[in-house]
Scaffold this motif. Structure first.
Motif, PDB file in Angstrom:
ATOM      1  N   ARG A 161       0.844  -1.207   0.000  1.00 12.78           N
ATOM      2  CA  ARG A 161       0.000   0.000   0.000  1.00 12.78           C
ATOM      3  C   ARG A 161       0.874   1.249   0.000  1.00 12.78           C
ATOM      4  O   ARG A 161       0.586   2.214  -0.703  1.00 12.78           O
ATOM      5  N   LEU A 168       1.178   6.765  -6.855  1.00 10.46           N
ATOM      6  CA  LEU A 168       0.028   7.674  -7.004  1.00 10.46           C
ATOM      7  C   LEU A 168       0.417   9.135  -6.878  1.00 10.46           C
ATOM      8  O   LEU A 168      -0.077   9.991  -7.600  1.00 10.46           O
ATOM      9  N   LEU A 169       1.281   9.401  -5.911  1.00  9.82           N
ATOM     10  CA  LEU A 169       1.567  10.794  -5.573  1.00  9.82           C
ATOM     11  C   LEU A 169       2.867  11.291  -6.196  1.00  9.82           C
ATOM     12  O   LEU A 169       3.312  12.406  -5.913  1.00  9.82           O
ATOM     13  N   TRP A 173       2.630  10.794 -12.301  1.00  9.58           N
ATOM     14  CA  TRP A 173       1.378  10.031 -12.388  1.00  9.58           C
ATOM     15  C   TRP A 173       0.608  10.526 -13.616  1.00  9.58           C
ATOM     16  O   TRP A 173       0.261  11.697 -13.711  1.00  9.58           O
ATOM     17  N   GLY A 176      -4.477  10.390 -14.361  1.00  8.97           N
ATOM     18  CA  GLY A 176      -5.588  11.266 -14.008  1.00  8.97           C
ATOM     19  C   GLY A 176      -6.199  10.965 -12.654  1.00  8.97           C
ATOM     20  O   GLY A 176      -5.773  10.050 -11.939  1.00  8.97           O
ATOM     21  N   VAL A 177      -7.206  11.763 -12.332  1.00  7.74           N
ATOM     22  CA  VAL A 177      -7.813  11.739 -10.999  1.00  7.74           C
ATOM     23  C   VAL A 177      -8.692  10.507 -10.786  1.00  7.74           C
ATOM     24  O   VAL A 177      -8.650   9.887  -9.725  1.00  7.74           O
ATOM     25  N   GLU A 178      -9.479  10.147 -11.774  1.00  9.40           N
ATOM     26  CA  GLU A 178     -10.393   9.018 -11.587  1.00  9.40           C
ATOM     27  C   GLU A 178      -9.628   7.746 -11.227  1.00  9.40           C
ATOM     28  O   GLU A 178      -9.976   7.046 -10.273  1.00  9.40           O
ATOM     29  N   ALA A 180      -6.714   7.565  -9.956  1.00  8.58           N
ATOM     30  CA  ALA A 180      -6.080   7.732  -8.644  1.00  8.58           C
ATOM     31  C   ALA A 180      -7.068   7.430  -7.519  1.00  8.58           C
ATOM     32  O   ALA A 180      -6.739   6.746  -6.542  1.00  8.58           O
ATOM     33  N   VAL A 181      -8.299   7.915  -7.689  1.00  3.73           N
ATOM     34  CA  VAL A 181      -9.330   7.666  -6.681  1.00  3.73           C
ATOM     35  C   VAL A 181      -9.641   6.170  -6.602  1.00  3.73           C
ATOM     36  O   VAL A 181      -9.730   5.587  -5.507  1.00  3.73           O
ATOM     37  N   ALA A 184      -6.751   4.399  -4.832  1.00  2.00           N
ATOM     38  CA  ALA A 184      -6.716   4.681  -3.396  1.00  2.00           C
ATOM     39  C   ALA A 184      -7.762   3.855  -2.654  1.00  2.00           C
ATOM     40  O   ALA A 184      -7.485   3.273  -1.599  1.00  2.00           O
ATOM     41  N   LEU A 185      -8.963   3.786  -3.217  1.00  2.00           N
ATOM     42  CA  LEU A 185     -10.025   3.028  -2.547  1.00  2.00           C
ATOM     43  C   LEU A 185      -9.772   1.527  -2.646  1.00  2.00           C
ATOM     44  O   LEU A 185      -9.938   0.795  -1.659  1.00  2.00           O
ATOM     45  N   ARG A 188      -7.300   0.534  -0.140  1.00  2.00           N
ATOM     46  CA  ARG A 188      -7.920   0.511   1.181  1.00  2.00           C
ATOM     47  C   ARG A 188      -8.724  -0.782   1.388  1.00  2.00           C
ATOM     48  O   ARG A 188      -8.681  -1.391   2.452  1.00  2.00           O
ATOM     49  N   TYR A 189      -9.477  -1.195   0.364  1.00  2.00           N
ATOM     50  CA  TYR A 189     -10.293  -2.409   0.514  1.00  2.00           C
ATOM     51  C   TYR A 189      -9.405  -3.646   0.740  1.00  2.00           C
ATOM     52  O   TYR A 189      -9.676  -4.446   1.626  1.00  2.00           O
TER      53      TYR A 189
ATOM     54  N   LEU B 169     -14.682  13.943  -9.724  1.00  2.00           N
ATOM     55  CA  LEU B 169     -14.498  13.353 -11.056  1.00  2.00           C
ATOM     56  C   LEU B 169     -14.978  14.287 -12.169  1.00  2.00           C
ATOM     57  O   LEU B 169     -15.014  13.899 -13.333  1.00  2.00           O
ATOM     58  N   VAL B 177      -4.019  15.335  -7.907  1.00  2.00           N
ATOM     59  CA  VAL B 177      -4.234  13.938  -7.513  1.00  2.00           C
ATOM     60  C   VAL B 177      -4.165  13.754  -5.996  1.00  2.00           C
ATOM     61  O   VAL B 177      -4.970  13.042  -5.408  1.00  2.00           O
ATOM     62  N   ALA B 184     -11.122  11.188  -1.337  1.00  2.00           N
ATOM     63  CA  ALA B 184     -11.752   9.874  -1.517  1.00  2.00           C
ATOM     64  C   ALA B 184     -11.653   9.044  -0.235  1.00  2.00           C
ATOM     65  O   ALA B 184     -12.625   8.414   0.196  1.00  2.00           O
TER      66      ALA B 184
END
Lengths: 221, 221
Positions: A161, A168-169, A173, A176-178, A180-181, A184-185, A188-189, B169, B177, B184
């Motif tokens: 992780r 990511l950071l 990178w 794009g943002v989508e 990256a989100v 990140a999630l 986490r899962y 988004l 990012v 998020a």
């Protein structure tokens, strides 16, 4: 009377082990859905979660009725209370696999995971699945060595992780943002699946030894 | 003998209510830390989590020893098992407040939440805190009306998260990012606090009525 009590308790534990195998399958299928943009696998993980929920309720009902029916002796009480916790952890791991599958489905036919992070998620998926398997085996074999292995795998998950965040950071990178989100999630899962597996193994150690492997918490935590 | 049993059970429930107040404070302080870049509040949330963990272990030990000591009658058994679940939910909410505080600390002295999403997070923080308070009050007052309110607030939380994603988004997201990843994850943490609060209120309804408010799950879930 006590024999039948013990038998019912053993059946509950067997069903818990079986549920852990189904959860491990769900984690594997969710990872396949994610990495292969496999919509069929994604749908299956989502649909089959009902079965896991039903198993949870069934195991809980039977555990609860054993608790209520006859005052259990100390070791049995410990096992019954730990069972209520473990079945909860398994249900949560199933939900987290569903979250992964839903991100795969949402991005389909595109992949949710950018190429650069594929090896990282291949590893994460593998570690998470193996941890669920080991947690189940810890319970079926009462093998405390497995619980120690689980701790090491949990550390690997943490490292994976961290390296995700570095990618990511980083300044380059390019997804794009989508993406990256999503990453990140997803990270986490998987991390939470690993946490629940570790926690489940700790409960097995508690059942077997009467106290927790490490630390201060000589309690039902 | 039964009187002292009942007294000890009541003390446990009181301590659970007190713990819920501390968790609500932690959520409020974490939101302040986040929105005001208040490093002092962030550190406090992180430091005080030990106290919540200790309270969890204490409540669990006492619940477990009541379970072991004397075969509880049906309503008591229900309460004791629900207590073990609720204290776990509270501990998790405390951890999630710590996650929020750590993001605030990591970005300090910059704000982790971009201006455009401040109103959204003000509302999220407020809803989450109120839900923890209501969950505690549901337990202290055995007020089932509060549990219904909680369900509505949980829907508001879902809507807040959805509108966060719309902003995140959208094509004109201008914060990069890192901020997107923070938002998020923060959204996920608040959503989970709300989930735990709802789940805690459901358990109170289970204690009071012997069955769950809605659905199929006439069980200890």
């Amino acid at each position: 009377m006590r024999d039948s009590y013990r038998e019912q308790l053993d059946e509950i534990l067997n069903d818990l082990v079986e549920m852990s195998q189904l959860v491990a399958e769900a984690v594997r299928a969710a990872t396949t859905a994610l990495l292969e943009s496999d919509i069929h696998q994604a749908e299956q993980v989502i649909t089959r979660d009902d079965d896991l929920d039903n198993r949870q309720h069934d195991i809980e009902n039977r555990t609860f009725s054993l608790l209520a029916r006859q005052a259990p002796v100390a070791g049995e009480l410990r096992t019954l209370v730990a069972t209520l916790r473990m079945v909860n952890e398994l249900e949560r791991m199933g939900d987290l696999a569903v979250h992964v599958a839903k991100i795969a489905r949402m991005r389909y036919p595109d992949p949710a995971v950018p190429d650069r992070l594929r090896p990282n998620f291949v590893r994460m998926g593998d570690v998470a699945e193996k941890m669920v398997v080991s947690a189940g085996q810890t319970l079926s074999d009462r093998n405390l060595e497995l619980a120690r292995e689980l701790r090491e795998r949990d550390e690997e998950m943490d490292d994976l992780r961290k390296s995700q965040f570095r990618v990511l950071l980083s300044d380059d990178w390019e997804y794009g943002v989508e993406a990256a989100v999503d990453v990140a999630l997803l990270g986490r899962y998987y991390e939470r699946i690993a946490d629940h597996a570790s926690s489940m193994a700790r409960r097995v150690i508690y059942i077997v030894t009467g106290s927790y492997p490490d630390d201060e918490n000589q309690v039902v935590s």
